[in-house]
Motif scaffolding. Structure first.
Motif, short mmCIF file in Angstrom:
data_model
loop_
_atom_site.label_atom_id
_atom_site.label_comp_id
_atom_site.label_asym_id
_atom_site.label_seq_id
_atom_site.Cartn_x
_atom_site.Cartn_y
_atom_site.Cartn_z
N PHE A 1 68.45 71.89 65.12
CA PHE A 1 69.92 71.79 65.05
C PHE A 1 70.34 70.53 64.30
CE2 PHE A 1 73.93 70.24 66.65
CZ PHE A 1 74.73 71.36 66.80
N VAL A 2 69.72 69.39 64.60
CA VAL A 2 70.14 68.13 63.98
C VAL A 2 69.41 67.83 62.68
CG1 VAL A 2 70.90 67.15 66.16
CG2 VAL A 2 68.59 66.66 65.36
N SER A 3 68.49 68.69 62.28
CA SER A 3 67.79 68.49 61.01
C SER A 3 68.72 68.82 59.85
CB SER A 3 66.54 69.39 60.95
OG SER A 3 66.89 70.73 60.68
N SER A 4 68.23 68.57 58.65
CA SER A 4 69.03 68.86 57.46
C SER A 4 68.89 70.31 57.00
CB SER A 4 68.63 67.92 56.31
OG SER A 4 67.27 68.11 55.99
N VAL B 1 72.97 66.31 69.30
CA VAL B 1 73.51 67.64 69.63
C VAL B 1 74.78 67.49 70.46
CG1 VAL B 1 73.11 69.76 70.96
CG2 VAL B 1 71.34 68.88 69.44
N ALA B 2 74.73 66.63 71.46
CA ALA B 2 75.91 66.41 72.32
C ALA B 2 77.09 65.91 71.50
CB ALA B 2 75.58 65.41 73.42
N GLY B 3 76.82 65.02 70.57
CA GLY B 3 77.89 64.51 69.72
C GLY B 3 78.52 65.60 68.87
N GLU B 4 77.69 66.45 68.31
CA GLU B 4 78.21 67.55 67.49
C GLU B 4 79.02 68.54 68.31
OE1 GLU B 4 78.29 68.07 64.13
OE2 GLU B 4 77.63 65.98 64.15
N PHE B 5 78.56 68.83 69.54
CA PHE B 5 79.32 69.74 70.39
C PHE B 5 80.66 69.11 70.80
CE2 PHE B 5 75.69 72.50 70.73
CZ PHE B 5 76.25 73.73 71.01
N GLY B 6 80.67 67.80 70.94
CA GLY B 6 81.92 67.11 71.27
C GLY B 6 82.88 67.06 70.10
N GLU C 1 83.25 74.40 67.66
CA GLU C 1 83.32 75.73 67.04
C GLU C 1 82.19 75.97 66.06
OE1 GLU C 1 85.22 72.81 64.49
OE2 GLU C 1 85.53 73.24 66.60
N VAL C 2 81.71 74.94 65.40
CA VAL C 2 80.60 75.04 64.46
C VAL C 2 79.27 74.88 65.19
CG1 VAL C 2 79.56 74.02 62.39
CG2 VAL C 2 82.04 74.15 62.60
N ALA C 3 79.25 74.01 66.17
CA ALA C 3 78.01 73.71 66.89
C ALA C 3 77.46 74.93 67.62
CB ALA C 3 78.24 72.56 67.86
N VAL C 4 78.33 75.74 68.18
CA VAL C 4 77.87 76.92 68.92
C VAL C 4 77.09 77.85 68.00
CG1 VAL C 4 78.62 79.00 70.13
CG2 VAL C 4 79.66 76.81 70.68
N ALA C 5 77.64 78.14 66.84
CA ALA C 5 76.96 79.04 65.89
C ALA C 5 75.65 78.43 65.41
CB ALA C 5 77.87 79.35 64.71
N ARG C 6 75.64 77.13 65.13
CA ARG C 6 74.41 76.48 64.65
C ARG C 6 73.35 76.48 65.74
NH1 ARG C 6 72.08 73.95 60.51
NH2 ARG C 6 70.72 72.17 60.93
N MET C 7 73.72 76.25 66.99
CA MET C 7 72.73 76.25 68.06
C MET C 7 72.18 77.66 68.28
SD MET C 7 70.78 74.69 70.05
CE MET C 7 71.34 73.00 70.25
N ARG C 8 73.02 78.67 68.19
CA ARG C 8 72.52 80.05 68.31
C ARG C 8 71.46 80.32 67.24
NH1 ARG C 8 78.25 82.72 69.36
NH2 ARG C 8 78.27 82.57 71.62
#
Length: 92
Positions: free
Chosen positions: A14-17, A49-54, A58-65
């Motif tokens: 998730f946090v990679s490039s 990851v927590a920072g991105e979800f915060g 809306e984008v983080a959910v799709a990227r984590m899936r």
């Protein structure tokens, strides 16, 4: 029981490039996970990851899936190709 290692790998991806639009091959996913772990460590990945979800839920959910599905596909393939394990003598 959740697979903690798979969750940590998904966080690292998730946090990679690596971008989902790249449709990365298995080797690229494994390399990205390893490099991200080496750079940030598991706790650093979780913090990012927590920072991105915060900041961008809306984008983080799709990227984590995508990250979870990709990690499950890549690493389950690797397990399937490994040699079958034999039962422990103590449990026979």
């Amino acid at each position: 029981m959740p697979n903690v290692l798979a969750a940590a790998r998904a966080e690292a991806l998730f946090v990679s490039s690596v971008q989902s639009s790249e449709t990365p091959e298995a080797a690229a996913v494994r390399r990205a996970v390893a490099e991200t772990f080496a750079r940030l460590g598991p706790r650093g990945c979780a913090a990012c990851v927590a920072g991105e979800f915060g900041d961008h839920p809306e984008v983080a959910v799709a990227r984590m899936r995508w990250a979870i599905a990709t990690v499950n596909a890549v690493y389950s393939r690797r397990r399937a190709m490994a040699a079958p394990r034999t039962a422990c003598a103590a449990h026979s």
